[in-house]
Design an enzyme around this catalytic site. Structure first.
Site, mmCIF file in Angstrom:
data_model
loop_
_atom_site.group_PDB
_atom_site.id
_atom_site.type_symbol
_atom_site.label_atom_id
_atom_site.label_comp_id
_atom_site.label_asym_id
_atom_site.label_seq_id
_atom_site.Cartn_x
_atom_site.Cartn_y
_atom_site.Cartn_z
ATOM 1 C CG ASP A 12 -1.808 1.225 1.288
ATOM 2 O OD1 ASP A 12 -1.923 1.941 0.274
ATOM 3 O OD2 ASP A 12 -2.401 1.471 2.351
ATOM 4 C CE1 TYR A 13 5.347 1.611 -3.571
ATOM 5 C CE2 TYR A 13 3.522 0.451 -4.606
ATOM 6 C CZ TYR A 13 4.877 0.588 -4.355
ATOM 7 O OH TYR A 13 5.754 -0.311 -4.887
#
Length: 152
Positions: A12-13
């Site tokens: 999850d950026y």
């Protein structure tokens, strides 16, 4: 389940869309926020609501999150007002304050719109083109990608 000897990974950026906008727009304040590890939503909320960063409420941060992501996806003051349940004038004021804080984002977006109207398409950083046949239509394109129907 992953097969034996393999793993399933998920990434999850954090705030990836805003990080990309910082890069392509070159906006100094947005780039600095990410470089210094500042919570961009909290910083935007502080600016928009005129409070100290450590005084930002969770509701103000949530509003700022909608503003941050909504504007980079083309949300209008009408769409923002509807999304936040506020008056259109208040939403327009939030948008003005946002672009005062991040003028490079505004410049990038304005230049992109002009280029799209002139060329009839937009282009990704890798050169892929998205043609916009209705960009110069008298009816205009939808005002935002969120609803795709309003024409304010």
């Amino acid at each position: 389940m992953a097969p034996a000897g393999s793993v399933i990974a998920s990434a999850d950026y954090s705030q990836i869309e805003l990080r990309i906008m910082a890069h392509i727009s070159g906006d100094e304040a947005l780039l600095r926020a990410f470089t210094e590890g500042i919570d961009v939503h909290r910083a935007t909320a502080a600016e928009v609501f005129g409070v100290a960063v450590n005084q930002v409420s969770s509701e103000q941060r949530r509003y700022a999150k909608v503003i941050n992501f909504g504007l980079i996806y083309g949300m209008s003051s009408f769409g923002l007002a509807r999304n936040l349940g506020i008056e259109t004038k208040a939403a327009a004021a939030y948008i003005d304050k946002y672009f005062q804080r991040y003028p490079g984002v505004k410049q990038y977006m304005d230049e992109t719109k002009l280029s799209a109207k002139s060329k009839g398409y937009v282009e990704t950083v890798f050169g892929r083109r998205l043609y916009l046949p209705e960009i110069n239509s008298p009816n205009g394109p939808p005002c935002c990608r969120w609803c795709r129907t309003c024409r304010h």
